[in-house]
Design a protein around this motif. Structure first.
Motif, short mmCIF file in Angstrom:
data_model
loop_
_atom_site.label_atom_id
_atom_site.label_comp_id
_atom_site.label_asym_id
_atom_site.label_seq_id
_atom_site.Cartn_x
_atom_site.Cartn_y
_atom_site.Cartn_z
N LYS A 55 0.83 -1.20 0.00
CA LYS A 55 0.00 0.00 0.00
C LYS A 55 0.87 1.26 0.00
O LYS A 55 0.53 2.26 -0.63
N ARG A 56 1.98 1.21 0.72
CA ARG A 56 2.87 2.37 0.72
C ARG A 56 3.49 2.58 -0.66
O ARG A 56 3.57 3.70 -1.17
N LEU A 57 3.93 1.50 -1.28
CA LEU A 57 4.57 1.60 -2.59
C LEU A 57 3.61 2.12 -3.65
O LEU A 57 3.99 2.87 -4.55
N THR A 58 2.35 1.72 -3.53
CA THR A 58 1.35 2.11 -4.53
C THR A 58 0.57 3.34 -4.10
O THR A 58 -0.39 3.72 -4.76
N ASN A 59 0.98 3.94 -2.98
CA ASN A 59 0.33 5.16 -2.49
C ASN A 59 -1.17 4.95 -2.30
O ASN A 59 -1.99 5.77 -2.69
N GLN A 60 -1.51 3.83 -1.68
CA GLN A 60 -2.90 3.51 -1.42
C GLN A 60 -3.17 3.54 0.08
O GLN A 60 -2.30 3.83 0.88
N LEU A 61 -4.37 3.19 0.42
CA LEU A 61 -4.86 3.33 1.78
C LEU A 61 -4.43 2.17 2.68
O LEU A 61 -4.73 1.03 2.38
N PRO A 62 -3.71 2.42 3.80
CA PRO A 62 -3.31 1.31 4.64
C PRO A 62 -4.07 1.19 5.96
O PRO A 62 -3.81 0.27 6.71
N GLY A 63 -4.96 2.09 6.29
CA GLY A 63 -5.47 2.16 7.67
C GLY A 63 -6.83 1.59 7.95
O GLY A 63 -7.29 1.61 9.08
N PHE A 64 -7.52 1.06 6.94
CA PHE A 64 -8.77 0.33 7.14
C PHE A 64 -8.55 -1.11 6.70
O PHE A 64 -7.88 -1.37 5.70
N PHE A 65 -9.13 -2.05 7.43
CA PHE A 65 -9.05 -3.45 7.03
C PHE A 65 -10.22 -4.20 7.65
O PHE A 65 -10.97 -3.66 8.47
N ILE A 259 -7.69 2.03 11.94
CA ILE A 259 -6.58 2.52 12.76
C ILE A 259 -6.80 4.00 13.04
O ILE A 259 -7.17 4.76 12.15
N ALA A 260 -6.59 4.40 14.29
CA ALA A 260 -6.90 5.77 14.71
C ALA A 260 -5.66 6.48 15.25
O ALA A 260 -4.56 5.91 15.29
N SER A 267 2.90 4.21 17.03
CA SER A 267 3.67 3.43 16.06
C SER A 267 4.62 4.30 15.24
O SER A 267 5.15 3.85 14.22
N GLY A 268 4.82 5.53 15.65
CA GLY A 268 5.74 6.41 14.94
C GLY A 268 5.28 6.76 13.55
O GLY A 268 6.08 7.09 12.68
N GLY A 269 3.96 6.69 13.30
CA GLY A 269 3.42 7.02 11.99
C GLY A 269 3.40 5.87 11.02
O GLY A 269 2.92 6.03 9.89
N TYR A 270 3.90 4.70 11.42
CA TYR A 270 3.90 3.55 10.51
C TYR A 270 2.49 3.05 10.25
O TYR A 270 2.13 2.72 9.12
N LEU A 271 1.68 2.96 11.31
CA LEU A 271 0.28 2.57 11.19
C LEU A 271 -0.54 3.85 11.09
O LEU A 271 -0.56 4.65 12.02
N LYS A 272 -1.21 4.05 9.96
CA LYS A 272 -1.81 5.33 9.64
C LYS A 272 -3.25 5.44 10.11
O LYS A 272 -4.08 4.57 9.83
N SER A 273 -3.56 6.54 10.78
CA SER A 273 -4.93 6.91 11.10
C SER A 273 -5.59 7.43 9.83
O SER A 273 -5.11 8.40 9.24
#
Length: 367
Positions: A55-65, A259-260, A267-273
């Motif tokens: 998701k980071r490489l493709t600039n997509q959304l990582p914070g909902f699952f 993720i909130a 998480s130092g910004g790794y897990l995105k709200s």
């Protein structure tokens, strides 16, 4: 509290799914039942790391699952929706007896729908039922008291069987002690988690058009993780990094997890709200109320929102990247500041959302 009664509620029936073609976000599903299998935690951690990396490489959304294999039956969830529906059917004067004090950052209890010129800012009713600990003992309507035991069991099941396994999984992702996050979310400790019953009220198309069809402005949540149970009425959207909005599908067997802020800070910004909002449902659903059943997990009150020291973050060069507060801020201070600022705008104390939340950290607005 009086014993639960199980025979005085109507059986809740879900509204029909929309038949309209919508653009849905592509979200991952984590089967947490695998955590009980040999090597299951490690396999899910690798799955989550790969998902976040892609998701980071493709600039997509990582914070909902999605979470599946969570152990909740359809009957358990519908029972809570039946209670949710019955609560909002109570007379307004009865519900107002249990109002929350959002002016002081306290979300426990009832929040009414705004009316008049403020109606465009706030289109929902909420009833927040806090943790079942002595700290949060307070009056509740008789309906809630009559079903206290099953509400308590439902809330504790989310905390123990969904939240805690996910916190251990994220600890494995961050390569830290698996109990690090769990020890900052002890149920009996001071702090607030709550189960929310929520109802969005349908509005005429003309009224919605005046506010760009937005029922809840784009925002991030301020807690650790948010759990949203199956809701077939479309309207929840997430924002991509490019600024596009995509709908979130709600599978019947899945819990949507968001993720909130608190977890992003820790998480130092790794897990995105992740930014999300609620919009007017499609035409074939727009005339019906939209009920939601949500659980908000928060860190203990006195936990400082500081990044964990993580080998993963060091390798990625993220250990110091997250936006820092100008001074130490606890989870309780952050939550109360967010709730208070929201109250001021929602009730008309200020005409524009206020930028700074606390200690130099700003709230971002997306609509």
């Amino acid at each position: 509290m009086s014993p639960s009664r199980v025979d005085n509620l109507s059986t809740y029936q879900y509204p029909n799914e929309t038949k309209e073609s919508l653009e849905y976000a592509d979200l991952e599903a984590l089967d947490i039942s695998k955590l009980n299998e040999p090597g299951g935690k490690e396999a899910l951690a690798e799955q989550e790391i790969e998902y976040l990396h892609i998701k980071r490489l493709t600039n997509q959304l990582p914070g909902f699952f999605y979470v599946v294999g969570h152990g909740f039956s359809g009957e358990e969830v519908r029972r809570q929706y039946a209670l949710c529906e019955a609560f909002f059917d109570l007379p307004l004067e009865e519900k107002l007896k249990y109002s929350c004090d959002t002016a002081k950052g306290d979300f426990r209890g009832y929040k009414p729908q705004s009316t008049g010129k403020l109606a465009a800012r706030d289109n929902d009713e909420r009833y927040n039922i806090p943790k079942f600990t002595p700290e949060h003992e307070r009056p509740h309507p008789q309906l809630i008291r009559d079903h206290w035991d099953e509400i308590r069991a439902f809330s504790l099941k989310i905390h123990n069987d969904v939240l805690l396994p996910l916190l251990r999984l994220f600890a494995a992702v961050l390569e830290i002690d698996e109990e690090y996050l769990v020890e900052r979310h002890r149920y009996a400790a001071e702090g607030l988690e709550y189960l929310r019953y929520m109802k969005y009220h349908p509005r005429p198309a003309e009224a919605d058009a005046q506010v760009a069809n937005i029922w809840a402005k784009g925002h991030t949540d301020y807690n650790t993780l948010t759990f949203l149970f199956h809701q077939p009425v479309a309207g929840l959207q997430v924002q991509t990094p490019e600024g596009r909005w995509q709908h979130v599908r709600s599978p019947r067997d899945a819990i949507i997890v968001n993720i909130a802020d608190a977890l992003e800070f820790m998480s130092g910004g790794y897990l995105k709200s992740t930014v999300h909002r609620v919009v007017r449902p499609p035409a074939d659903q727009a005339g019906a109320p939209r009920l939601s059943l949500i659980y908000f997990a928060r860190p203990e009150a006195n936990i400082l929102l500081k990044p964990v020291l993580s080998p993963l973050l060091r390798r990625l060069g993220l250990q110091g990247e997250t936006e820092q507060f100008s001074h130490d801020v606890t989870a309780e201070e952050w939550a109360r500041a967010r709730i208070t600022k929201d109250h001021r705008f929602r009730t008309g104390v200020v005409d524009q959302p206020e930028k700074e939340i606390i200690a130099g950290v700003n709230q971002k607005y997306y609509d």
